[in-house]
Design a protein around this motif. Structure first.
Motif, short mmCIF file in Angstrom:
data_model
loop_
_atom_site.label_atom_id
_atom_site.label_comp_id
_atom_site.label_asym_id
_atom_site.label_seq_id
_atom_site.Cartn_x
_atom_site.Cartn_y
_atom_site.Cartn_z
N PRO A 25 0.81 -1.22 0.00
CA PRO A 25 0.00 0.00 0.00
C PRO A 25 0.84 1.27 0.00
CG PRO A 25 -0.18 -1.15 2.11
CD PRO A 25 0.51 -2.07 1.17
N VAL A 26 2.02 1.19 0.63
CA VAL A 26 2.92 2.35 0.62
C VAL A 26 3.42 2.62 -0.80
CG1 VAL A 26 5.11 3.27 1.46
CG2 VAL A 26 3.62 2.01 3.01
N ALA A 27 3.77 1.55 -1.52
CA ALA A 27 4.22 1.70 -2.90
C ALA A 27 3.11 2.27 -3.78
CB ALA A 27 4.69 0.35 -3.45
N LEU A 28 1.88 1.82 -3.55
CA LEU A 28 0.76 2.34 -4.32
C LEU A 28 0.56 3.83 -4.06
CD1 LEU A 28 -1.67 1.76 -6.15
CD2 LEU A 28 -2.98 1.19 -4.10
N TYR A 29 0.64 4.22 -2.81
CA TYR A 29 0.50 5.63 -2.45
C TYR A 29 1.65 6.46 -3.04
CZ TYR A 29 -0.36 9.70 0.54
OH TYR A 29 -0.62 10.96 1.02
N ALA A 30 2.86 5.89 -3.06
CA ALA A 30 4.01 6.58 -3.64
C ALA A 30 3.80 6.82 -5.14
CB ALA A 30 5.28 5.77 -3.40
N ILE A 38 -5.49 4.75 2.19
CA ILE A 38 -4.26 4.14 2.71
C ILE A 38 -4.17 4.34 4.22
CG2 ILE A 38 -1.75 4.25 2.67
CD1 ILE A 38 -2.93 2.87 0.26
N SER A 39 -4.58 5.52 4.69
CA SER A 39 -4.59 5.76 6.14
C SER A 39 -5.50 4.77 6.85
CB SER A 39 -5.05 7.19 6.43
OG SER A 39 -4.15 8.14 5.91
N ILE A 95 -0.57 -3.79 -8.40
CA ILE A 95 -0.63 -3.82 -6.94
C ILE A 95 -2.06 -4.09 -6.48
CG2 ILE A 95 -0.41 -2.40 -4.86
CD1 ILE A 95 1.99 -1.04 -6.16
N LEU A 96 -3.03 -3.46 -7.11
CA LEU A 96 -4.42 -3.66 -6.75
C LEU A 96 -4.90 -5.08 -7.04
CD1 LEU A 96 -6.03 -0.33 -7.99
CD2 LEU A 96 -5.90 -1.11 -5.64
N LEU A 97 -4.43 -5.66 -8.15
CA LEU A 97 -4.89 -6.99 -8.53
C LEU A 97 -4.48 -8.06 -7.52
CD1 LEU A 97 -4.28 -6.89 -12.39
CD2 LEU A 97 -6.47 -6.86 -11.19
N SER A 98 -3.42 -7.80 -6.77
CA SER A 98 -2.97 -8.79 -5.78
C SER A 98 -3.26 -8.30 -4.37
CB SER A 98 -1.46 -9.05 -5.94
OG SER A 98 -0.73 -7.84 -5.82
N GLU A 99 -4.42 -7.66 -4.19
CA GLU A 99 -4.75 -7.06 -2.90
C GLU A 99 -4.96 -8.10 -1.80
OE1 GLU A 99 -9.58 -6.55 -3.34
OE2 GLU A 99 -8.25 -5.02 -4.14
N LYS A 100 -5.19 -9.39 -2.16
CA LYS A 100 -5.37 -10.41 -1.13
C LYS A 100 -4.14 -10.55 -0.24
CE LYS A 100 -8.86 -13.24 -3.46
NZ LYS A 100 -9.20 -14.58 -3.98
N GLU A 101 -2.98 -10.17 -0.80
CA GLU A 101 -1.75 -10.25 -0.01
C GLU A 101 -1.78 -9.28 1.16
OE1 GLU A 101 3.10 -10.32 -0.77
OE2 GLU A 101 1.74 -9.61 -2.33
N LEU A 102 -2.59 -8.22 1.05
CA LEU A 102 -2.72 -7.28 2.16
C LEU A 102 -3.21 -8.01 3.41
CD1 LEU A 102 -4.37 -4.25 0.33
CD2 LEU A 102 -2.00 -4.44 1.09
N ALA A 103 -4.12 -8.97 3.22
CA ALA A 103 -4.65 -9.71 4.35
C ALA A 103 -3.75 -10.87 4.74
CB ALA A 103 -6.06 -10.22 4.02
#
Length: 476
Positions: A207-212, A301-302, A368-376
């Motif tokens: 998420p930090v990379a996406l925000y960057a 992101i916050s 990055i969005l397509l692999s959002e399951k990794e966030l969990a």
């Protein structure tokens, strides 16, 4: 995956008055920053951009606080934090106001004011995050959006003041922001306030990379934005934050958190597609869409970081502090745009180069969005999988209130109350041990004492006692 059921919105109406200190803590801090650095009405003539110095100082202070979080969290409990933040902002205000009136010392005063302002503003925002983190995610979302919205009319109001009154307002805003942040923090129960917990965790770089990426894209276009558009307290900020508040509060039964997570990309793409037509349509449409995309992404992101902090017990200033470094990507994006403008390429060629770069960056964001399951799975961020954000928030508040009542009734000690609340949240023993830095045997002894005092024998009975749904409790 509905954010919440429309019929449940009434449950929050009678509690919006609790938003006031949070509203002005963040709102006044943002107004101060906008009037002092982002869009100063009386800027000094110096050979450098004070806002750029401010951004670098802001990133350095944020990362430093994040790295030192193990020692200084919670920041609200440190005696030096609020006086230092307040003093730094007041000194910064004085330096910037005097610099505009005394050209001889303008450079020195602007440099000192920028550094002090960055330190004070960064610490103030981190103090606000600690006040917000005990709340449910739905309240954090609503309060933050409302705070960013209210800052815009306040800035417009201040722009109509004369120089003397404006100086008084700029000097007063830090006191209001720090005072409201303190009041907001103290309005929460001691049991719900953030602790100095700092378990081992993998920093959520995705998420930090996406925000960057969004920050860099915004920086590339920042010098071409139309009036009223921008990442700070601008009309575009008011539009997107107002829309976000209304959608989440009234109509979120028709939306999902994942859809909201993807919506900044839709806004960004639409804004970029309008860039070639700026000669015909003007720059307002593309500028507003790009600015709103960036602002909305920063809010989402916050929320992801708040979710991670609440679930794993990580000090919020560790996550939010390090995130401040992303601000530099906006500066670097603007630097790249300036270098390109100074090149011998024609304006048309420059626009093509920027468009190609932006498209590549947007594609990277898509991956990055397509692999959002990794966030969990990797970082423990469950926000995107939440079926009903409001119901989760209301459940969290009910459990917290029930825990407070049980603690008072059965005279649990402060440590027992802390462990009892973590058990009520469904956290595993190992997670509790890591969060509280206690041995397995010590935890088992505390749990046994809690069970004996309350008169229960298992987690199933504990779930029934706090009024939690057993299936939900066990799945956590």
């Amino acid at each position: 995956m509905a954010v919440f059921s429309k019929t449940k919105s009434a449950h929050r109406v009678d509690q919006l008055d609790t938003m006031i200190p949070y509203l002005f803590a963040l709102g006044c801090a943002r107004v101060w920053m906008t009037l002092t650095f982002a869009a100063p009405l009386h800027a000094a003539n110096v050979p450098f951009d004070p806002h750029t110095v401010f951004d670098y100082g802001y990133a350095v202070v944020g990362v430093s606080v994040g790295l030192l979080a193990r020692r200084i969290a919670p920041l609200q409990e440190q005696r030096w934090s609020k006086p230092f933040a307040l003093t730094a902002m007041v000194v910064s205000s004085a330096c910037m106001l005097i610099a505009s009136a005394v050209p001889v010392w303008a450079a020195v005063l602007s440099a000192v004011g920028s550094v002090m302002g960055a330190a004070g503003f960064c610490l103030t925002l981190l103090l606000v995050t600690e006040a917000l983190v005990p709340l449910s995610l739905i309240r954090i979302a609503l309060y933050t959006a409302a705070s960013r919205f209210i800052a815009v009319p306040l800035v417009l109001l201040c722009e109509g003041l004369d120089e003397v009154r404006l100086g008084i307002v700029i000097a007063a805003l830090p006191f209001i922001a720090i005072g409201c942040a303190t009041l907001a923090y103290r309005s929460t129960s001691e049991a719900d306030r953030p602790t100095g917990a700092y378990p081992k965790f993998t920093f959520p770089w995705k998420p930090v990379a996406l925000y960057a990426i969004y920050s860099f894209v915004y920086g590339l276009r920042e010098h071409q934005l139309a009036a009223g558009a921008g990442m700070h307290s601008s009309i575009s900020t008011a539009l997107i934050m107002g829309a976000f508040f209304l959608v989440v509060y009234f109509f979120s039964g028709r939306f999902s958190v994942s859809a909201l997570y993807r919506s900044p990309m839709l806004l960004m793409v639409c804004g970029l597609l309008l860039v070639p037509a700026e000669g015909l349509l003007g720059t307002a449409a593309s500028s507003y869409l790009i600015s709103m995309s960036y602002t909305l992404m920063s809010l989402l992101i916050s929320l992801l970081l708040y979710d991670l902090s609440k679930r794993l017990g990580i000090a919020i200033i560790a996550l939010s502090g390090i995130m401040k470094a992303v601000t530099l990507f906006t500066v670097w994006g603007a630097d790249c745009a300036n270098l390109l403008a100074a090149s011998p390429l024609s304006d048309q060629a420059q626009n093509i180069v920027i468009m190609v770069a932006v498209v590549m960056l947007v594609l990277a964001g898509s991956l990055i969005l397509l692999s959002e399951k990794e966030l969990a799975s990797k970082w423990g961020i469950r926000l995107l999988d939440t079926n009903d954000l409001v119901e989760d928030g209301l459940r969290t508040e009910r459990v917290s209130e029930r825990c407070s009542a049980i603690t008072k009734r059965y005279h649990l000690s402060p440590r027992e109350d802390e462990i009892f609340r973590l058990l009520a949240q469904g956290k595993a023993n190992r997670a509790i041990e890591e969060e509280l830095f206690i041995a397995s045997g010590t935890l088992k002894a505390h749990v046994q004492h809690i069970y004996v005092k309350i008169g229960i024998h298992s987690r199933k009975e504990l779930a029934e006692l706090v009024g939690e749904d057993e299936d939900v409790f066990i799945r956590r």
